[in-house]
Design an enzyme around this catalytic site. Structure first.
Site, PDB file in Angstrom:
ATOM      1  N   GLU A   1     -43.209 -24.570 -26.463  1.00  0.00           N
ATOM      2  CA  GLU A   1     -42.877 -25.758 -27.252  1.00  0.00           C
ATOM      3  C   GLU A   1     -43.384 -27.019 -26.585  1.00  0.00           C
ATOM      4  O   GLU A   1     -44.000 -27.874 -27.227  1.00  0.00           O
ATOM      5  CB  GLU A   1     -41.357 -25.840 -27.459  1.00  0.00           C
ATOM      6  CG  GLU A   1     -40.854 -24.959 -28.575  1.00  0.00           C
ATOM      7  CD  GLU A   1     -41.628 -25.181 -29.853  1.00  0.00           C
ATOM      8  OE1 GLU A   1     -41.828 -26.341 -30.235  1.00  0.00           O
ATOM      9  OE2 GLU A   1     -42.082 -24.201 -30.458  1.00  0.00           O
TER      10      GLU A   1
ATOM     11  N   HIS B   1     -48.806 -30.352 -33.696  1.00  0.00           N
ATOM     12  CA  HIS B   1     -47.997 -29.435 -32.895  1.00  0.00           C
ATOM     13  C   HIS B   1     -48.308 -27.977 -33.266  1.00  0.00           C
ATOM     14  O   HIS B   1     -48.528 -27.128 -32.394  1.00  0.00           O
ATOM     15  CB  HIS B   1     -46.514 -29.752 -33.119  1.00  0.00           C
ATOM     16  CG  HIS B   1     -45.578 -28.798 -32.453  1.00  0.00           C
ATOM     17  ND1 HIS B   1     -45.022 -29.048 -31.216  1.00  0.00           N
ATOM     18  CD2 HIS B   1     -45.110 -27.581 -32.843  1.00  0.00           C
ATOM     19  CE1 HIS B   1     -44.251 -28.026 -30.882  1.00  0.00           C
ATOM     20  NE2 HIS B   1     -44.288 -27.117 -31.848  1.00  0.00           N
ATOM     21  N   GLU B   2     -48.359 -27.683 -34.560  1.00  0.00           N
ATOM     22  CA  GLU B   2     -48.587 -26.303 -34.994  1.00  0.00           C
ATOM     23  C   GLU B   2     -50.012 -25.830 -34.694  1.00  0.00           C
ATOM     24  O   GLU B   2     -50.220 -24.678 -34.291  1.00  0.00           O
ATOM     25  CB  GLU B   2     -48.269 -26.161 -36.491  1.00  0.00           C
ATOM     26  CG  GLU B   2     -46.783 -26.269 -36.810  1.00  0.00           C
ATOM     27  CD  GLU B   2     -45.950 -25.217 -36.073  1.00  0.00           C
ATOM     28  OE1 GLU B   2     -46.300 -24.037 -36.102  1.00  0.00           O
ATOM     29  OE2 GLU B   2     -44.929 -25.596 -35.460  1.00  0.00           O
TER      30      GLU B   2
HETATM   31 ZN   LIG Z   1     -43.535 -25.179 -31.946  1.00  0.00          ZN
END
Ligand SMILES: [Zn+2]
Length: 279
Positions: free
Chosen positions: A209, A146-147
């Site tokens: 996100e 995710h990062e």
């Molecule tokens: Zn994030």
């Protein structure tokens, strides 16, 4: 004739408009997988040098973990995600996006900080406080996938561009750096949520996100981690939500039902890349 005159009258305006459009098009880069165009006003070289400087500062002021086993696990997962990212971008003709990246994965000894981040340029930190939530390598791959996705999609540049516009009237980063070094540094830290003493973390937008969740699943799958494991990880985070301590990662990454439902939708897109280890 009248029409012609009107046209001439409007010409300078139109010319200006098309120059602006050209400039905007040039500063827009496409995000892999989702193909969204994001606005990037900050020159990559400036962002990278700033990020390098901040990273050194974080390492200098933090206690690095001496637990060899855990440090090695963080590096192993990080490097596998980094390799899969490079392979994916090379296969899709986008290797340029990360040509100036220099990956580095460090584990910071801080059980109270539930956080992990990857800066523009690929330098990453994991805090020991997040390990009880990730539980195993696959859980950590969810977080790092995710990062890394945020970094590769250049979300930081978009946020920094927006913050410069909002806080410094659109001042160029180079000017902001030289005329307001302290504010610029604070802005960078707020935008990227780095450092232990950041008072206020600017959460990524829901769009960023969800984009990072989606790209992250593919990155972890390609790195050999089962993307379906993202569900139990976010469910563990969801249970933690609302409890007394406010873990940094949760405050910027709300583990809502919507998020989990969206991740379930994206898993089929990542599954073809996942090869289950042979038994
Ligand atoms: Zn994030």
């Amino acid at each position: 004739m009248g029409k012609h005159l009107t046209y001439e009258g409007q010409f300078p305006g139109r010319l200006l408009a098309s120059i602006l459009v050209l400039l905007l098009l040039q500063s827009c880069a496409e995000v892999p997988i989702t193909h969204r165009k994001g606005l990037h006003l900050v020159p990559e070289t400036e962002l990278l040098s700033m990020s390098l400087q901040q990273y050194d500062e974080v390492l200098k002021t933090s206690k690095l973990s001496t637990n060899t086993q855990k440090v090695e696990m963080v590096r192993r997962v990080g490097n596998r995600i980094a390799k899969s990212t490079e392979a994916f971008l090379a296969e899709t003709g986008q290797a340029d996006k990360i040509k100036n990246f220099k990956w580095e994965f460090n584990l910071i000894e801080d059980d109270k900080t539930v956080n992990a981040w990857v800066m523009p340029g690929g330098r990453a930190a994991v805090y020991t406080g997040i390990l009880p939530y990730t539980q195993n390598e696959t859980g950590l791959a969810v977080v790092l996938g995710h990062e890394v996705a945020h970094a590769l999609a250049d979300h930081g540049n978009e946020r920094m561009s927006e913050a410069l516009v909002a806080n410094m009237g659109g001042m160029a980063l180079s000017v902001a750096l030289s005329s307001k070094p302290q504010q610029t540094q604070q802005l960078f830290m707020t935008v990227f949520g780095v450092g232990a003493n950041v008072g206020f973390l600017l959460p990524y937008s829901r769009l960023h996100e969800s984009e990072a969740d989606r790209i992250g699943l593919t990155l972890m799958a390609r790195a050999g981690y089962d993307p379906r494991e993202a569900i139990p990880f976010w469910e563990r985070m969801n249970k933690q939500e609302g409890k007394s301590r406010s873990p940094e990662f949760l405050s910027t990454h709300p583990a809502t039902e919507t998020r989990i439902a969206d991740i379930k939708k994206y898993i089929p897109e990542a599954m073809p890349y996942y090869k289950a280890p042979s038994k």
